[in-house]
Design a protein around this motif. Structure first.
Motif, PDB file in Angstrom:
ATOM      1  N   VAL A   1      27.472  33.397  14.930  1.00  0.00           N
ATOM      2  CA  VAL A   1      27.149  34.830  14.816  1.00  0.00           C
ATOM      3  C   VAL A   1      28.334  35.587  14.219  1.00  0.00           C
ATOM      4  O   VAL A   1      28.155  36.457  13.356  1.00  0.00           O
TER       5      VAL A   1
ATOM      6  N   LEU B   1      26.989  24.746  23.207  1.00  0.00           N
ATOM      7  CA  LEU B   1      25.957  25.403  22.395  1.00  0.00           C
ATOM      8  C   LEU B   1      26.200  26.911  22.309  1.00  0.00           C
ATOM      9  O   LEU B   1      26.076  27.502  21.236  1.00  0.00           O
TER      10      LEU B   1
ATOM     11  N   VAL C   1      25.921  25.302  13.584  1.00  0.00           N
ATOM     12  CA  VAL C   1      24.810  25.226  14.527  1.00  0.00           C
ATOM     13  C   VAL C   1      24.048  23.914  14.358  1.00  0.00           C
ATOM     14  O   VAL C   1      23.723  23.233  15.337  1.00  0.00           O
TER      15      VAL C   1
ATOM     16  N   GLY D   1      27.155  28.952  18.986  1.00  0.00           N
ATOM     17  CA  GLY D   1      26.316  30.083  18.596  1.00  0.00           C
ATOM     18  C   GLY D   1      27.130  31.349  18.402  1.00  0.00           C
ATOM     19  O   GLY D   1      26.904  32.105  17.452  1.00  0.00           O
TER      20      GLY D   1
END
Length: 142
Positions: free
Chosen positions: A50, A42, A28, A46
Protein backbone atom coordinates in the motif's frame (compact mmCIF):
# COMPACT_ATOMS: atom_id res chain seq x y z
CA UNK A 1 13.33 25.29 -21.70
CA UNK A 2 10.15 26.64 -23.25
CA UNK A 3 11.34 29.47 -25.49
CA UNK A 4 8.10 31.47 -25.23
CA UNK A 5 7.63 31.53 -21.45
CA UNK A 6 11.20 30.87 -20.31
CA UNK A 7 9.84 28.01 -18.16
CA UNK A 8 11.85 24.84 -17.45
CA UNK A 9 10.54 21.78 -15.57
CA UNK A 10 12.10 18.79 -13.85
CA UNK A 11 9.84 15.81 -13.30
CA UNK A 12 9.80 12.24 -12.11
CA UNK A 13 10.70 9.73 -14.81
CA UNK A 14 7.58 8.28 -16.45
CA UNK A 15 8.76 4.74 -15.67
CA UNK A 16 9.18 5.28 -11.93
CA UNK A 17 5.49 5.02 -10.89
CA UNK A 18 5.14 1.83 -12.94
CA UNK A 19 8.19 0.33 -11.25
CA UNK A 20 6.79 1.17 -7.80
CA UNK A 21 3.35 -0.27 -8.65
CA UNK A 22 4.98 -3.37 -10.15
CA UNK A 23 7.03 -3.80 -7.00
CA UNK A 24 3.88 -3.64 -4.88
CA UNK A 25 2.15 -6.28 -7.00
CA UNK A 26 5.25 -8.51 -7.02
CA UNK A 27 5.62 -8.21 -3.25
CA UNK A 28 2.05 -9.32 -2.60
CA UNK A 29 2.19 -12.08 -5.23
CA UNK A 30 5.46 -13.51 -3.91
CA UNK A 31 4.21 -13.34 -0.36
CA UNK A 32 1.04 -15.21 -1.27
CA UNK A 33 2.89 -17.82 -3.33
CA UNK A 34 5.91 -18.44 -1.11
CA UNK A 35 4.77 -17.59 2.40
CA UNK A 36 3.41 -20.08 4.90
CA UNK A 37 0.30 -17.87 5.26
CA UNK A 38 1.65 -16.26 8.39
CA UNK A 39 -0.86 -13.45 9.11
CA UNK A 40 1.80 -11.07 10.43
CA UNK A 41 3.88 -11.49 7.28
CA UNK A 42 0.81 -11.02 5.07
CA UNK A 43 -0.21 -7.81 6.88
CA UNK A 44 3.33 -6.45 6.73
CA UNK A 45 3.63 -7.21 3.00
CA UNK A 46 0.22 -5.62 2.43
CA UNK A 47 1.23 -2.48 4.33
CA UNK A 48 4.45 -2.14 2.33
CA UNK A 49 2.53 -2.71 -0.92
CA UNK A 50 0.00 0.00 0.00
CA UNK A 51 2.86 2.40 0.83
CA UNK A 52 4.45 1.71 -2.57
CA UNK A 53 1.12 2.32 -4.32
CA UNK A 54 0.58 5.60 -2.45
CA UNK A 55 4.12 6.66 -3.39
CA UNK A 56 3.45 5.76 -7.04
CA UNK A 57 0.16 7.69 -6.91
CA UNK A 58 2.02 10.81 -5.80
CA UNK A 59 4.34 10.45 -8.80
CA UNK A 60 1.31 10.32 -11.10
CA UNK A 61 -0.58 13.21 -9.46
CA UNK A 62 2.43 15.54 -9.13
CA UNK A 63 5.08 14.48 -11.65
CA UNK A 64 6.61 17.97 -11.90
CA UNK A 65 8.76 18.39 -8.81
CA UNK A 66 10.50 21.64 -9.72
CA UNK A 67 9.89 24.34 -12.30
CA UNK A 68 11.62 27.63 -12.95
CA UNK A 69 10.63 30.71 -14.90
CA UNK A 70 11.87 34.32 -14.92
CA UNK A 71 9.70 35.17 -11.88
CA UNK A 72 10.78 32.32 -9.58
CA UNK A 73 10.43 28.65 -8.72
CA UNK A 74 7.49 26.31 -8.32
CA UNK A 75 8.19 23.37 -6.00
CA UNK A 76 6.13 20.34 -5.03
CA UNK A 77 4.59 20.87 -1.60
CA UNK A 78 2.79 18.30 0.51
CA UNK A 79 1.45 15.15 -1.10
CA UNK A 80 0.63 16.53 -4.53
CA UNK A 81 0.42 20.32 -4.20
CA UNK A 82 2.71 23.02 -5.48
CA UNK A 83 4.12 26.16 -3.90
CA UNK A 84 5.24 29.25 -5.78
CA UNK A 85 8.53 30.80 -4.61
CA UNK A 86 9.39 34.21 -6.07
CA UNK A 87 13.13 34.71 -6.55
CA UNK A 88 13.08 37.28 -3.71
CA UNK A 89 12.22 34.47 -1.25
CA UNK A 90 14.95 32.10 -2.43
CA UNK A 91 18.03 32.56 -0.27
CA UNK A 92 20.19 29.77 -1.70
CA UNK A 93 20.21 26.93 -4.20
CA UNK A 94 22.89 24.39 -3.24
CA UNK A 95 23.78 20.72 -3.57
CA UNK A 96 24.43 18.58 -0.51
CA UNK A 97 26.76 15.67 -1.29
CA UNK A 98 27.19 12.74 1.08
CA UNK A 99 28.87 9.38 1.00
CA UNK A 100 27.57 6.61 3.20
CA UNK A 101 28.39 2.92 3.10
CA UNK A 102 30.35 3.51 -0.10
CA UNK A 103 27.38 5.10 -1.91
CA UNK A 104 27.47 8.72 -2.98
CA UNK A 105 24.33 10.81 -3.11
CA UNK A 106 23.54 14.38 -4.04
CA UNK A 107 20.47 16.36 -3.02
CA UNK A 108 19.38 19.72 -4.44
CA UNK A 109 18.46 22.15 -1.65
CA UNK A 110 16.28 25.20 -2.25
CA UNK A 111 16.45 27.33 0.91
CA UNK A 112 13.93 30.10 1.51
CA UNK A 113 15.01 30.80 5.08
CA UNK A 114 11.64 29.61 6.38
CA UNK A 115 11.56 26.31 4.50
CA UNK A 116 13.98 23.92 2.86
CA UNK A 117 12.94 22.02 -0.25
CA UNK A 118 14.95 18.89 -1.08
CA UNK A 119 15.12 17.10 -4.43
CA UNK A 120 17.02 13.93 -5.29
CA UNK A 121 18.05 12.50 -8.63
CA UNK A 122 14.82 10.52 -8.97
CA UNK A 123 12.68 13.58 -8.19
CA UNK A 124 14.34 15.57 -10.95
CA UNK A 125 15.26 12.82 -13.43
CA UNK A 126 18.55 14.74 -13.69
CA UNK A 127 21.77 15.29 -11.78
CA UNK A 128 21.04 17.68 -8.87
CA UNK A 129 24.37 19.49 -9.45
CA UNK A 130 23.43 20.27 -13.05
CA UNK A 131 19.98 21.48 -11.97
CA UNK A 132 21.53 23.74 -9.29
CA UNK A 133 23.92 25.16 -11.86
CA UNK A 134 21.04 25.91 -14.24
CA UNK A 135 18.89 27.45 -11.48
CA UNK A 136 21.71 29.69 -10.29
CA UNK A 137 22.37 30.78 -13.87
CA UNK A 138 18.70 31.67 -14.38
CA UNK A 139 18.40 33.48 -11.07
CA UNK A 140 18.30 37.25 -11.47
CA UNK A 141 21.16 39.21 -9.94
CA UNK A 142 20.31 40.75 -6.58
Amino acid sequence: MDAESGRREWRVSAALPAVKAGGAVALVALNLLLADRDPVRLVLAGAVAVALLVWATRDVLAPVRLAVDPDGLTVVHGFAGHRRLPWSQVEAVTVDRRTRLGLASAVLEVDTGESLHLFGRYDLDADPAEVAEELNALRPAS
